[in-house]
Design an enzyme around this catalytic site. Structure first.
Site, short mmCIF file in Angstrom:
data_model
loop_
_atom_site.label_atom_id
_atom_site.label_comp_id
_atom_site.label_asym_id
_atom_site.label_seq_id
_atom_site.Cartn_x
_atom_site.Cartn_y
_atom_site.Cartn_z
N GLY A 37 0.82 -1.20 0.00
CA GLY A 37 0.00 0.00 0.00
C GLY A 37 0.85 1.25 0.00
N GLY A 38 0.49 2.17 0.90
CA GLY A 38 1.19 3.46 0.96
C GLY A 38 2.68 3.32 1.21
N GLY A 87 20.58 10.23 -33.69
CA GLY A 87 20.06 10.90 -32.50
C GLY A 87 20.72 10.37 -31.24
CB ALA A 88 21.75 6.99 -30.22
C1 HXC Z 1 -2.61 -2.96 10.85
C2 HXC Z 1 -1.42 -4.81 10.23
C3 HXC Z 1 -1.31 -4.31 8.91
C4 HXC Z 1 -1.91 -3.06 8.62
C5 HXC Z 1 -0.28 -6.20 9.01
N1 HXC Z 1 -0.77 -5.97 10.23
N2 HXC Z 1 -0.61 -5.19 8.19
N3 HXC Z 1 -2.07 -4.14 11.19
N4 HXC Z 1 -2.54 -2.42 9.61
N5 HXC Z 1 -1.84 -2.50 7.41
C6 HXC Z 1 -0.63 -6.81 11.43
C7 HXC Z 1 -1.36 -8.12 11.33
O1 HXC Z 1 -2.71 -7.96 11.73
C8 HXC Z 1 -0.57 -8.99 12.29
O2 HXC Z 1 -0.95 -8.64 13.58
C9 HXC Z 1 0.83 -8.51 12.11
O3 HXC Z 1 0.73 -7.22 11.53
C10 HXC Z 1 1.62 -9.38 11.17
O4 HXC Z 1 0.88 -9.55 9.97
P1 HXC Z 1 0.66 -11.00 9.31
O5 HXC Z 1 -0.41 -10.83 8.30
O6 HXC Z 1 0.48 -12.02 10.37
O7 HXC Z 1 2.09 -11.22 8.62
P2 HXC Z 1 2.41 -11.89 7.23
O8 HXC Z 1 1.66 -13.16 7.07
O9 HXC Z 1 3.89 -11.93 7.15
O10 HXC Z 1 1.84 -10.89 6.10
C11 HXC Z 1 2.34 -9.57 6.01
C12 HXC Z 1 1.47 -8.73 5.04
C13 HXC Z 1 0.00 -8.82 5.49
C14 HXC Z 1 1.65 -9.29 3.63
C15 HXC Z 1 2.01 -7.33 5.07
O11 HXC Z 1 -0.09 -8.53 6.87
C16 HXC Z 1 -0.88 -7.87 4.75
O12 HXC Z 1 -1.28 -8.18 3.61
N6 HXC Z 1 -1.25 -6.77 5.39
C17 HXC Z 1 -2.15 -5.78 4.84
C18 HXC Z 1 -1.46 -5.07 3.74
C19 HXC Z 1 -2.29 -4.00 3.12
O13 HXC Z 1 -3.33 -4.26 2.51
N7 HXC Z 1 -1.88 -2.77 3.34
C20 HXC Z 1 -2.51 -1.68 2.72
C21 HXC Z 1 -3.05 -0.79 3.72
S1 HXC Z 1 -3.81 0.53 2.81
P3 HXC Z 1 -0.85 -9.64 14.83
O14 HXC Z 1 -1.53 -8.92 15.94
O15 HXC Z 1 -1.56 -10.88 14.40
O16 HXC Z 1 0.59 -9.86 15.05
C22 HXC Z 1 -2.55 1.60 2.46
C23 HXC Z 1 -2.99 2.77 1.64
C24 HXC Z 1 -2.21 3.99 2.00
O17 HXC Z 1 -1.44 1.44 2.82
C25 HXC Z 1 -2.20 4.93 0.83
C26 HXC Z 1 -1.38 6.15 1.11
C27 HXC Z 1 -1.14 6.92 -0.15
#
Ligand code: HXC
Length: 520
Positions: free
Chosen positions: A175-176, A410-411
């Site tokens: 994401g961000g 040109g290059a």
């Molecule tokens: C809050 C989060 C989080 C998030 C992960 N965690 N991403 N908490 N916000 N964005 C937390 C999980 O709940 C988990 O908590 C711990 O971090 C570890 O994550 P896991 O999923 O267990 O780890 P893993 O299997 O290694 O996977 C990692 C990951 C996955 C691929 C990053 O967590 C994931 O897909 N997260 C979401 C990614 C996403 O969609 N982000 C976009 C957000 S929107 P616990 O408590 O269980 O330890 C964005 C837009 C911004 O960013 C735009 C700005 C311009």
């Protein structure tokens, strides 16, 4: 003053609180990192910085958010370790996201800590280094997370060109989290443990019904080889951090400084007889331009940037006579060194970086032209190719060009020719500077004569030879002053060292304006 029970208690509390902070998200979570061949945030900082040089900021910061029970959670450092330190004795600002704390996700306090480092780095004129490992915007914090990114992107952009910014992707960046590194100067990724994507595989599956793994979607190899988002592919955390340290050794602390020099035992007047025979005289025969670079620069050391992306052009850092140079070289081994969309983008970005930070440019030319065809035309080779013309013209650092063999059309102009502002143009006797290759040229200008002649083959051969005699050498260009000197290849190192030494005090005043409008 005497130590009292009360003061001992307070000290104990401090020690306990600090111990909790130093444990990251807990031993099990740290073990989880290690099991994935990843280091914890503090281990990374320790590896990056000179021993005992880390001065931490905001260790006790916590989120102010109360959504989804965040106020009940213990989130030490709010998931990012920030501070100042030194690398090779030079100051840097650093922040390391801690995946063991809510996946290194970025909330308001986390973002403010990063922004503080960015501000300090810019105000102090020192590099800012990001060690990233994050699930992106902390979903529970909503708008506060998004605004956090806004603060960071704003500072990344305002710092661009003022201080070096380097991003190491050492885990997921989702994401961000991907856009801050994208604005920084260099992205270093690990091969197996890092990913960058704006939406993960689950969303891709949902929206596009595409099945793709994390690595296929945004792994280190993909971004180094295909998208060009990343500049360095490294084996693991250790390798990525070592690469960042090496990269910084070529770069000044800010735009106000010159790059650091490194004394060398390699004599600048070292003659290199082998350079006389490295370039095949048959212009269709390929060779590896990196062999030439290795023979010219100090101790054969070359830090290649974007090694896997657009390999038809080679860019990277070296030193000649102890002075840092940025090298841009057509690679005849890949697609004959032709300039295409990706090569133009790659070289342009590198040239601009060097120009931002007072790193002189050495351009090694052996280029048949810009890549023709519908794929390139429709992809915008005009727009992308124009960047190269723009950035070379815009660059005010010392620019030395060495024409090795082909410099066509040109290059030729685009590869830092005299009138794009090269301060010195050298050529090997094997250089050919012409609008196009001799056979193509003869086919165009003598088409009718060849067609109508009694012996078309003989006429074609004669006209090709004539064109070769006229232009397949560096002398016409040297007569015009487009080439300043023609050199014996064995003297290349000395000539280049002399040129860069002579140009060291060059300063150019740029026309007054707000800023240029580079074709993007
Ligand atoms: C809050 C989060 C989080 C998030 C992960 N965690 N991403 N908490 N916000 N964005 C937390 C999980 O709940 C988990 O908590 C711990 O971090 C570890 O994550 P896991 O999923 O267990 O780890 P893993 O299997 O290694 O996977 C990692 C990951 C996955 C691929 C990053 O967590 C994931 O897909 N997260 C979401 C990614 C996403 O969609 N982000 C976009 C957000 S929107 P616990 O408590 O269980 O330890 C964005 C837009 C911004 O960013 C735009 C700005 C311009």
């Amino acid at each position: 003053m005497e130590e009292t029970t009360e003061s001992r208690k307070k000290l104990l509390e401090l020690q306990e609180r600090r111990a909790t902070i130093l444990r990251h998200g807990g031993d099990d979570k740290v073990e989880g990192q290690h099991a994935k061949n990843k280091k914890a945030a503090r281990e990374r900082i320790e590896l990056l910085l000179d021993k005992d040089s880390f001065l931490e900021y905001g260790a006790f910061v916590k989120t102010r958010s109360t959504y989804y029970g965040l106020d009940k959670m213990d989130l030490p450092t709010d998931g990012v370790v920030t501070g100042l330190g030194t690398i090779g004795g030079r100051k840097v600002a650093v922040y390391a996201q801690d995946f063991t704390i809510l996946g290194g996700s970025l909330g308001e306090a986390h973002a403010l800590k990063i922004a503080r480092m960015q501000d300090l780095a810019l105000q102090s004129g020192i590099p800012c280094i990001a060690l990233l490992d994050s699930g992106g915007a902390r979903i529970q914090e909503g708008i506060d997370s998004l605004d956090g990114y806004g603060r960071i992107f704003f500072r990344n952009s305002r710092s661009s060109g003022a201080i070096p910014q380097i991003s190491l992707i050492l885990g997921p960046t989702a994401g961000g989290a991907v856009y801050s590194p994208a604005i920084t100067d260099f992205i270093i990724m690990t091969r197996k443990t890092s990913t960058m994507y704006i939406t993960g595989p689950a969303v891709v599956k949902d929206v596009l019904a595409e099945d793709v793994t994390h690595e296929q979607l945004g792994g280190g190899l993909v971004h180094n080889q295909r998208s060009g988002v990343a500049h360095f592919l490294t084996a693991d955390d250790d390798d990525a951090i070592a690469t960042a340290r090496e990269l910084l050794s070529y770069i000044p602390q800010s735009f106000r400084e010159l790059p650091p020099t490194r004394p060398t035992q390699d004599p600048v007047d070292r003659e290199e007889e082998s350079l006389r025979g490295l370039i095949p005289s048959d212009t269709n025969k390929p060779y590896d331009v990196k062999d030439i670079i290795a023979k010219i620069v100090d101790d054969s050391q070359f830090l290649e940037v974007h090694r896997l992306f657009a390999p038809n052009i080679v860019v990277g850092f070296s030193r000649i006579g102890g002075r840092a140079v940025g090298i841009i070289a057509n690679q005849s081994k890949f697609m004959a060194g032709v300039l295409d969309i990706n090569a133009s983008d790659k070289a342009s970005r590198f040239i601009r970086f060097c120009d931002c930070f007072n790193i002189p440019l050495l351009t090694l030319v052996d280029v048949p032209g810009y890549m023709p065809g519908t794929a390139q035309e429709h992809g915008g080779i005009i727009r992308h190719g124009a960047k190269l013309l723009y950035v070379y013209s815009e660059a005010t650092v010392p620019k030395v060009t060495l024409i090795l063999r082909k410099a066509y059309g040109g290059a030729y102009v685009g590869m830092c020719s005299k009138y794009l502002g090269a301060d010195m143009v050298l050529a090997y006797p094997s250089a050919e500077i012409a609008v196009m290759g001799a056979s193509g040229a003869a086919e165009v200008i003598f088409a009718r004569e060849i067609k109508n002649s009694e012996d078309p083959e003989a006429t074609r051969a004669k006209r090709i030879q004539e064109y070769k005699d006229q232009f397949s050498n560096p002398y016409r260009a040297a007569e015009r002053g487009s080439v300043d000197d023609i050199i014996d290849p064995k003297d290349t190192r000395l000539k280049l060292a002399q040129a860069f030494a002579a140009l060291e005090t060059k300063r150019e005043v740029y026309p007054e304006k707000r800023h240029g409008n580079i074709p993007l």
